[in-house]
Scaffold this active site. Structure first.
Site, short mmCIF file in Angstrom:
data_model
loop_
_atom_site.label_atom_id
_atom_site.label_comp_id
_atom_site.label_asym_id
_atom_site.label_seq_id
_atom_site.Cartn_x
_atom_site.Cartn_y
_atom_site.Cartn_z
N CYS B 87 7.49 6.43 -4.73
CA CYS B 87 6.74 6.84 -3.54
C CYS B 87 6.59 8.35 -3.47
O CYS B 87 5.82 8.87 -2.65
CB CYS B 87 7.43 6.33 -2.28
SG CYS B 87 7.94 4.62 -2.43
N CYS B 210 8.39 -1.35 9.51
CA CYS B 210 8.00 -1.18 8.10
C CYS B 210 6.59 -0.64 7.98
O CYS B 210 5.68 -1.04 8.70
CB CYS B 210 8.05 -2.53 7.39
SG CYS B 210 9.63 -3.37 7.56
N SER B 211 6.40 0.26 7.00
CA SER B 211 5.04 0.69 6.70
C SER B 211 4.33 -0.47 6.01
O SER B 211 4.96 -1.31 5.39
CB SER B 211 5.06 1.94 5.82
OG SER B 211 5.78 1.70 4.64
N ILE B 213 1.40 -2.50 3.53
CA ILE B 213 0.86 -2.45 2.18
C ILE B 213 -0.58 -1.99 2.31
O ILE B 213 -1.34 -2.54 3.12
CB ILE B 213 1.00 -3.82 1.51
CG1 ILE B 213 2.47 -4.06 1.18
CG2 ILE B 213 0.13 -3.92 0.26
CD1 ILE B 213 2.82 -5.48 0.86
N LYS B 332 3.94 4.90 8.43
CA LYS B 332 4.15 3.72 9.26
C LYS B 332 2.84 3.15 9.82
O LYS B 332 2.62 1.95 9.79
CB LYS B 332 5.13 4.10 10.38
CG LYS B 332 5.27 3.12 11.49
CD LYS B 332 5.93 1.83 11.02
CE LYS B 332 5.68 0.71 11.99
NZ LYS B 332 4.41 0.03 11.80
N HIS B 336 0.51 3.26 3.56
CA HIS B 336 1.34 3.81 2.49
C HIS B 336 0.86 3.31 1.11
O HIS B 336 1.55 2.55 0.45
CB HIS B 336 2.80 3.42 2.75
CG HIS B 336 3.78 3.95 1.76
ND1 HIS B 336 3.56 5.08 0.99
CD2 HIS B 336 5.02 3.51 1.40
CE1 HIS B 336 4.62 5.29 0.21
NE2 HIS B 336 5.50 4.35 0.43
#
Lengths: 129, 390
Positions: B87, B210-211, B213, B332, B336
């Site tokens: 990342c 969670c960020s 997809i 977030k 991402h």
């Protein structure tokens, strides 16, 4: 088993239900999972050592969404356990309801065990002492 | 000594989200065009390219992405190198570009990042992301990325009393900031109650911790101080940079409530810039999970260890607070797309610093820090950016 420990043997030992750690020949530090060089003194001379199997529960999570390979097993615990010998490993945690994680006592004593999945693969695991 | 020769003169990103029908190379070319020709910078001025992509091999069955992407974007021929640090790939590419300019080898270079993640199933994407963790020792027992941060969250909750509600407040803030960012994946505010919906991904982390997809790309043009005036009256200087690594295995970390690579990289960057955390007007940090923002805010020295959650509760990190964090919505809520993220963070900092952030503008915007980390926190790049006239 060869004199110089290998990652392949480390993983095979778990499959055989005979977990062993690395130990630095120079300074005696116990290391698991394997490292090619000692975290204590930097030496790359390693040998096998048995461990007591006793450890302390440091932290954990419950995996609810898992990759395909593990999807059928979810929800399951993954924990960080500090062995009596000082090294920390990641492992499955048994003996607790995955839907009641708030009941898991951090800092409690756990002992080495194994979890076997549907295909016969063994995971390093710990359960309450 | 602070760096003095690296200037960002242009910065752009595509919309982030599920970009149906748009391939990796198309989104990359869109970001490059926005950052070059659309900004009055001829492509022929670009002497080399530094590209961040994480794992296109698993996501779109394509390796060797740097020349492929450059060719499609009309930049064939120049040196093209891919940088991969999970990342942190984007900021790693950026840092390599900084070193290339500071060395005097090039005057003008492109930094770009991209990832196409929604063309595979969520489970497949989760599997691809898990490749950024140690496969033989941790992923193979079923530890996932959200799981890594779930473990960090439990440790932080135990040591400092951080709560699930504190983490949810980070999500509420992210969505609020992203609600006015037209390039964000999620442009809707959420209530605390919604953020607390008990749909667990990796306990104690829930869906809204969670960020997502995402697909997306981002690009920057960097140039020397001598050339910068050709392109803009208001360049942004990168005055400090730091990078550090740590053990891949979470179990090898003595402290699970802090990421050492973040601490080390930020101290290097502050030292190089000759500045401290108190000199930063705002921060853009790697909030792949809500707990990651809380921990990052402590690791970069904005708050003492254990006080990151309090800062969120008191609004200190809100856009109108004393130390805004992720004022455009972060990973977030903006999304991402892994390889693009570190580059996009620099895009956000650039826009805020030059006063081009529209409704997301922070009030003090001379100097800022960006923090991009990779995988389980095994890689981290931190940069200090300052408006050239500040």
């Amino acid at each position: 088993m060869s004199e110089k420990p290998t990652v392949e043997e480390y993983l095979q030992n778990i499959q055989n239900g005979q977990f062993k750690a690395y130990k630095c020949v120079e300074c005696g530090m116990v290391i698991a999972p394997p490292s090619g060089s000692c975290y204590g003194c930097g030496s790359s001379k390693m040998e096998w050592t048995n461990v007591s199997g006793k450890g302390t529960l440091v932290s954990f999570t419950v995996i609810h969404v898992a990759p395909d390979e593990f999807a059928e097993e979810a929800p399951y615990y993954i924990a960080i356990v500090e062995l009596e010998e000082g090294t920390r490993v990641s492992a499955r945690l048994l003996g607790f309801d995955p839907l009641k994680p708030e009941e898991v006592p951090l800092g409690s004593v756990v002992i080495l065990d194994y979890e076997i999945n549907k295909t016969g693969k063994k995971y390093l695991a710990f359960k309450p002492a | 000594m602070p760096l003095n020769n690296t200037n960002i003169v242009s910065a752009a990103q595509t919309k982030f989200g599920a970009l149906e029908g748009v391939s990796l190379r198309e989104m990359f070319a869109e970001a490059v065009d926005k950052a070059t020709v659309d900004a009055g910078i001829p492509k022929k001025d670009i002497q080399a390219a530094f590209i961040g992509t994480f794992i296109p091999e698993m996501l779109v069955h394509q390796g060797h992405t740097a020349p492929l992407l450059l060719d499609f974007a009309g930049l064939k021929g120049i040196p093209a190198t891919r940088h991969e640090d999970a990342c942190a790939s984007g900021a790693t590419a950026l840092r390599a570009a900084v070193m290339a300019i500071e060395s005097g080898m090039y005057d003008t270079v492109l930094v770009a990042g991209a990832e196409k993640m929604t063309s595979v199933s969520t489970n497949k994407a989760t599997e691809a992301l898990a490749a950024a963790a140690d496969d033989q020792f941790e992923s193979s027992i079923g530890l996932t990325f959200p799981g890594v941060f779930g473990i960090a969250a439990v440790a932080h909750m135990q040591k400092y009393g951080t709560t699930e509600e504190d983490m949810a407040l980070v999500a509420v803030k992210a969505h609020k900031n992203a609600s006015t960012n037209p390039l964000a994946q999620f442009q809707k505010e959420i209530t605390l109650e919604k953020a607390m919906t008990p749909r667990y991904i990796a306990w104690p982390l829930k869906l809204f911790d969670c960020s997502p997809i995402s697909d997306g790309a981002a690009a920057l043009v960097l140039t020397s101080t001598e050339k910068a005036k050709q392109y803009t009256d208001l360049p942004v200087k990168i005055t400090g940079t730091g990078q550090a690594s740590a053990s891949m295995n979470l179990c090898d970390r003595a402290d699970l409530t802090s990421f050492h690579a973040s601490v080390d990289a930020s101290r290097q960057a502050y030292k190089m810039a000759g500045l401290e955390a108190k000199d930063m007007d705002f921060a853009v940090v790697h909030d792949c999970f809500t707990i990651a923002e809380i921990i990052a805010s402590e690791d970069i020295g904005f708050f003492k260890p254990g006080e990151g959650a309090k800062a969120v509760r008191e609004g200190t990190t809100s856009r109108d607070g004393d130390k805004p964090i992720n004022p455009m919505g972060g990973l977030k809520a903006v999304g991402h797309p892994v390889g693009a993220t570190g580059v996009k963070q620099a895009v956000v900092v650039y826009r805020e610093l030059i006063g081009d952030a529209g409704p997301n503008q922070v009030s003090n915007h001379d100097t800022a820090i960006m923090h991009n980390f990779g995988g389980t926190g095994a890689s981290c790049v931190v940069n200090i950016l300052r408006r050239a006239d500040a």
